[in-house]
Design a protein around this motif. Structure first.
Motif, short mmCIF file in Angstrom:
data_model
loop_
_atom_site.label_atom_id
_atom_site.label_comp_id
_atom_site.label_asym_id
_atom_site.label_seq_id
_atom_site.Cartn_x
_atom_site.Cartn_y
_atom_site.Cartn_z
N CYS A 141 50.50 30.78 40.74
CA CYS A 141 49.35 30.27 39.93
C CYS A 141 49.24 28.88 39.73
CB CYS A 141 49.18 31.10 38.67
SG CYS A 141 49.22 32.71 38.83
N VAL A 142 50.27 28.19 40.21
CA VAL A 142 50.20 26.44 39.65
C VAL A 142 49.82 25.63 40.93
CG1 VAL A 142 52.01 26.82 37.76
CG2 VAL A 142 52.84 26.35 40.15
N ASN A 166 40.57 32.37 35.63
CA ASN A 166 41.86 33.06 35.28
C ASN A 166 43.06 32.86 35.85
OD1 ASN A 166 43.43 35.88 37.15
ND2 ASN A 166 42.79 35.92 34.90
N MET A 167 43.05 32.19 37.03
CA MET A 167 44.30 31.71 37.51
C MET A 167 44.77 30.32 36.81
SD MET A 167 45.15 33.23 40.62
CE MET A 167 45.69 31.95 41.93
N LEU A 168 43.77 29.55 36.23
CA LEU A 168 44.03 28.28 35.49
C LEU A 168 44.74 28.69 34.27
CD1 LEU A 168 43.85 25.45 34.96
CD2 LEU A 168 41.74 25.45 34.07
N VAL A 184 41.53 37.92 47.49
CA VAL A 184 41.72 38.92 45.93
C VAL A 184 43.05 39.74 46.08
CG1 VAL A 184 39.99 40.26 45.77
CG2 VAL A 184 40.90 39.32 43.79
N ARG A 185 44.18 39.30 45.27
CA ARG A 185 45.06 40.59 45.14
C ARG A 185 44.16 41.53 43.78
NH1 ARG A 185 49.94 40.39 46.88
NH2 ARG A 185 49.76 42.40 46.90
N CYS A 218 46.21 35.58 42.23
CA CYS A 218 47.31 36.48 41.66
C CYS A 218 46.33 37.86 41.44
CB CYS A 218 47.80 36.03 40.67
SG CYS A 218 49.00 34.54 40.78
N ARG A 219 47.14 38.75 41.30
CA ARG A 219 46.70 40.16 40.87
C ARG A 219 46.65 40.02 39.09
NH1 ARG A 219 46.34 44.11 37.59
NH2 ARG A 219 47.99 43.11 36.42
N ASP A 220 45.36 40.36 38.66
CA ASP A 220 45.28 40.39 37.36
C ASP A 220 44.34 41.44 36.72
OD1 ASP A 220 46.24 38.60 34.91
OD2 ASP A 220 44.07 38.71 34.66
#
Length: 356
Positions: free
Chosen positions: A77-78, A23-25, A330-331, A86-88
């Motif tokens: 996220c980079v 997800n972060m990628l 985890v957010r 990140c929250r997602d």
């Protein structure tokens, strides 16, 4: 192959870590209208990041803001700037699904899914079909009408991204995983939207015992109608892979065959996800890199690909560049879970899997 004890726990933790990392990628380039496959690769070439083996790098100096406009969350996220996830919503729904199962057990009802949403999930952190269903629930509309009333997103990807937990708690049992995912999905989706959730849950459940991604994909296809568009699309990708067609050419062909569908529709995204899994061949890094480079709903596809690949290889085998920046945190927008430890969420999931 049956799994138990520490081996099962490692695979479940691999699923959680893989989902978050994938997800972060994909999150910085989540905009299928703008971030096409070609544009993603142009960015990566400019950053000297092909082959992609780590999180997306930030281009310094900043590139053309029109050509390479990343999502607003990009700075956390980079590569080199990640300190926890990140929250997602792709992760929120896994957290929410865990809470659902801990609260109501595996025999939960669709109505109970809606109750958990209203109690734990902020309305403004829902999107497309989930927001339509949420709005209907607050107006007293019950399922299955909650999925169809004023909801033009019924076959989009939202239900698929909620499916992982149903696979994680049913290791080696794709039939039960698909049945649980269906009860969850019909709150907000119909047709291929529901089949996508069933397929994803079955895919993840099968990955615990399957001999590689292809076997898991085949097992998951047994759990959805064989003539639905989703199943036909997944089989089409598999047939092109078997014929030796290159990964990029497969995606070009499937783009033609799914033309006209929105970039968040479940069918074209299932094609990207299937290609990433097959051409990734069980390697964690290659799988999530190819899936995100495939475009469309990059963070959702990266998350599901990471979950499958993480289950296949286990947490201990995920390269550290993906897991160490997450810092086991985890957010989440889900009430009561922000800042939770990934290892704790995985341990709680493992307890549910063992209880059956």
């Amino acid at each position: 192959m049956a799994l138990s004890g520490s081996a099962l726990a490692d695979r479940i933790l691999g699923g959680w870590l893989g989902r978050i990392a994938g997800n972060m990628l994909g999150k910085p380039v989540e905009n299928g209208h703008h971030w096409t496959r070609d544009r993603i690769d142009r960015y990566l070439r400019r950053a000297d990041a092909l082959p992609l083996t780590d999180y997306l790098p930030a281009l310094e100096p900043p590139p053309d803001p029109v050509e390479f406009e990343l999502r607003p969350e990009w700075q956390s996220c980079v590569r080199g700037r990640i300190h926890g996830s990140c929250r997602d919503d792709d992760v929120d729904y896994s957290v929410l699904g865990l809470h659902l199962l801990e609260t109501h057990g595996p025999d939960f009802s669709t109505e109970q899914v809606g109750e958990v949403w209203l109690l734990r999930l902020p309305y403004l952190q829902t999107f497309t079909a989930e927001r339509a269903a949420y709005r209907n629930l607050t107006a007293g509309v019950k399922p299955p009408l909650s999925a169809t009333l004023d909801n033009p997103y019924q076959e989009w990807i939202g239900a698929l991204i909620r499916a992982d937990v149903h696979g994680w708690v049913n290791p080696g049992d794709p039939r039960r995983a698909a049945a649980m995912a269906r009860r969850d999905a019909v709150l907000s989706h119909t047709g291929n939207g529901v089949y996508g959730a069933m397929w994803a849950a079955a895919l993840i459940a099968a990955a615990f015992t399957a001999d590689g991604p292809r076997a898991a994909i085949e097992s998951a296809l047994d759990r959805i109608p064989p003539r639905c568009r989703l199943a036909r699309t997944v089989r089409r990708v598999a047939s092109l892979h078997d014929a030796g067609v290159a990964w990029a050419d497969v995606l070009v062909q499937l783009e033609r065959e799914t033309a006209g569908l929105p970039w968040i529709h479940v069918v074209p995204n299932a094609a990207v996800l299937t290609a990433g899994l097959l051409y990734g061949a069980g390697d964690f890094t290659t799988t999530i890199a190819l899936t995100v480079r495939g475009g469309l709903d990059t963070d959702s596809n990266g998350a599901t690909a990471g979950s499958v690949a993480g289950v296949l290889c286990g947490a201990a085998a995920i390269p550290p560049q993906w897991t160490e920046p997450l810092e086991d945190r985890v957010r989440s927008a889900v009430f009561g879970f922000d800042g939770a430890r990934v290892s704790d969420l995985a341990a709680r999931t493992h307890r549910l899997a063992v209880l059956g």
